[in-house]
Scaffold this active site. Structure first.
Site, PDB file in Angstrom:
ATOM      1  NE  ARG A   1      -3.368   2.356   2.598  1.00  0.00           N
ATOM      2  CZ  ARG A   1      -3.360   3.132   3.660  1.00  0.00           C
ATOM      3  NH1 ARG A   1      -2.748   2.756   4.737  1.00  0.00           N
ATOM      4  NH2 ARG A   1      -3.981   4.271   3.637  1.00  0.00           N
TER       5      ARG A   1
ATOM      6  CB  ALA B   1      -3.411  -3.567   6.469  1.00  0.00           C
ATOM      7  CD  GLU B   2      -2.957   2.118   7.504  1.00  0.00           C
ATOM      8  OE1 GLU B   2      -2.104   2.706   6.819  1.00  0.00           O
ATOM      9  OE2 GLU B   2      -4.173   2.332   7.358  1.00  0.00           O
ATOM     10  CB  SER B   3       3.462   0.269   9.045  1.00  0.00           C
ATOM     11  OG  SER B   3       3.262  -0.544  10.194  1.00  0.00           O
TER      12      SER B   3
END
Ligand SMILES: [Zn+2]
Length: 327
Positions: free
Chosen positions: A17, A225-227
Site C-alpha cells: 500500500r 496492513a498499514e506498515s
C-alpha cells in the site's frame, strides 16, 4: 531458544500500500521476542482473563456459534439503507462453516421467510431464544432437542446479506438483546492476545488495544496492513509509522513523534476507536473511514468504491480472522 516465530502467512503478505518499503523486521521482532521470553520465564504470559459472567442468562456464556471476527456489533446502524437497528452480532466466516448452538434447548423454527435468509431459532426456556441467520444449510428440525455446542447447520450468505457471515441474535421475551457480553465472557477472542504477542510490537499492540477496548488482533491487523510492522515506514503520501498517520492527523491526536511506536500506536488506536463509535461498531465502515476518511464513507453510505480502500478493508479483515484462530 524460545522458538517464537511470526506466522509465515503474515510474513508472506506484507503491504504494498502506498509504496511502503519492505519492513525491517529485525529490530521489532527481536524486542518482541525478548519480551515474550521474559514473560514465559516469569510465568506471566497472559492467558485471556475469563471476564466474569455477570449476566442472568449465564447458560449462553462459554460458546461462540462460530469462531471468527465480529464484523458488526449490535445497535443502531444509521448508515445502511433499510436497516435502522442491528438486532444481533455478525461474525465473519466462510460459507459452510459449522454453526453451534450456544446453549441447550429446543429448536422452535427452521426456515427461510425474510431477510434473515435460512435461519434456526432455539428456545432455551425462561423466554430466552437464540437465532442463527443467513445459513446455507440447517441440520436440525423443529421440536428437536439440541445440546450446548452441538452443530445445528452451516453458515452461508442467504437472505439480506452482503457477504458470508453468521448473524447471531439473542432474544429475551421476544426482544433482541446485545450478545456481546455473552461472547466476551466466553472468549473465542481468547486466542487473539496470544497470537498478537508473537508479532513484532505484539506486547505494545496488546496493551494499547486493551487501553481502548479494541480486540488486539484487530489492531494488529491494521498495523500489518498499514506498515507491515515497520515503525519507520513512510508512504508516498507522507503517512508515517506503524499506523501510517498523516501529519495533520498525528497533530490532532497529540502525537509528537509519529515514528515513536508507543505514540503512534496510541494515537492510531484512539482514532480508530473513535471511528468505530462514530460508525456504530461496524468494523468495515470504521476501517474504510480510517483509510479514506469518514466523509468519504458517509458520502458513499458504505465502503467507498475505491479499489485501494476496499483492498485495505479486506486485507485487515483477513488478517484479523487469521489472528483470531487457535495457532
Ligand atoms: Zn447481522
Amino acid at each position: 531458544m524460545a522458538g517464537i516465530t511470526i506466522p509465515p502467512e503474515i510474513l508472506a503478505t506484507m503491504p504494498a500500500r502506498f509504496g511502503i518499503r519492505s519492513p525491517q523486521l529485525g529490530g521489532p521482532t527481536a524486542n518482541s521476542t525478548q519480551f515474550w521470553t521474559l514473560l514465559v520465564q516469569r510465568g506471566v504470559v497472559p492467558r485471556t482473563s475469563g471476564a466474569a459472567a455477570h449476566d442472568p442468562l449465564a447458560n449462553l456464556s462459554g460458546v461462540w456459534p462460530v469462531d471468527g471476527p465480529i464484523t458488526s456489533m449490535f445497535g443502531p446502524r444509521s448508515l445502511l439503507p433499510g436497516e435502522k437497528f442491528h438486532t444481533g452480532i455478525d461474525i465473519g466466516v466462510p460459507e459452510r462453516t459449522p454453526v453451534r448452538a450456544t446453549a441447550s434447548g429446543i429448536v422452535r423454527f427452521v426456515g427461510n421467510t425474510d431477510g434473515y435468509g435460512l435461519r434456526v431459532e432455539i428456545d432455551h426456556g425462561n423466554g430466552v431464544t437464540t437465532l442463527y441467520a443467513h445459513l446455507s444449510e440447517a441440520n436440525v428440525v423443529p421440536g428437536q432437542r439440541v445440546e450446548r455446542g452441538q452443530p445445528i447447520g452451516k453458515s452461508g450468505n442467504t437472505g439480506a446479506s452482503t457477504g458470508p457471515h453468521l448473524h447471531y441474535e439473542i432474544r429475551q421475551n421476544g426482544r433482541p438483546i446485545d450478545p456481546w457480553p455473552f461472547l466476551q465472557a466466553s472468549g473465542s477472542g481468547a486466542y487473539s492476545a496470544q497470537n498478537v504477542l508473537r508479532l513484532p510490537f505484539g506486547d505494545l499492540i496488546v496493551a494499547t488495544a486493551q487501553r481502548y477496548g479494541l480486540d488486539p488482533a484487530l489492531l494488529a491487523a491494521i498495523v500489518k496492513a498499514e506498515s507491515g510492522f515497520d515503525s519507520r515506514a513512510v508512504s508516498s503520501a507522507g503517512a508515517k509509522g506503524l499506523m501510517q498517520l498523516m501529519d495533520g492527523t498525528a497533530a490532532a491526536l497529540g502525537v509528537r513523534d509519529p515514528f515513536d511506536p508507543v505514540q503512534n500506536l496510541d494515537g492510531g488506536a484512539r482514532y480508530f476507536r473513535d471511528l468505530l463509535h462514530r460508525f456504530s461498531g461496524d468494523v468495515r465502515l470504521a476501517l474504510a473511514a480510517y483509510n479514506a476518511g469518514p466523509n468519504a464513507v458517509r458520502e458513499a453510505g458504505g465502503v467507498p468504491p475505491y479499489a485501494e480502500t476496499q483492498r485495505f478493508v479486506e486485507a485487515v479483515m483477513a488478517t484479523w480472522q487469521m489472528l483470531s484462530r487457535a495457532s
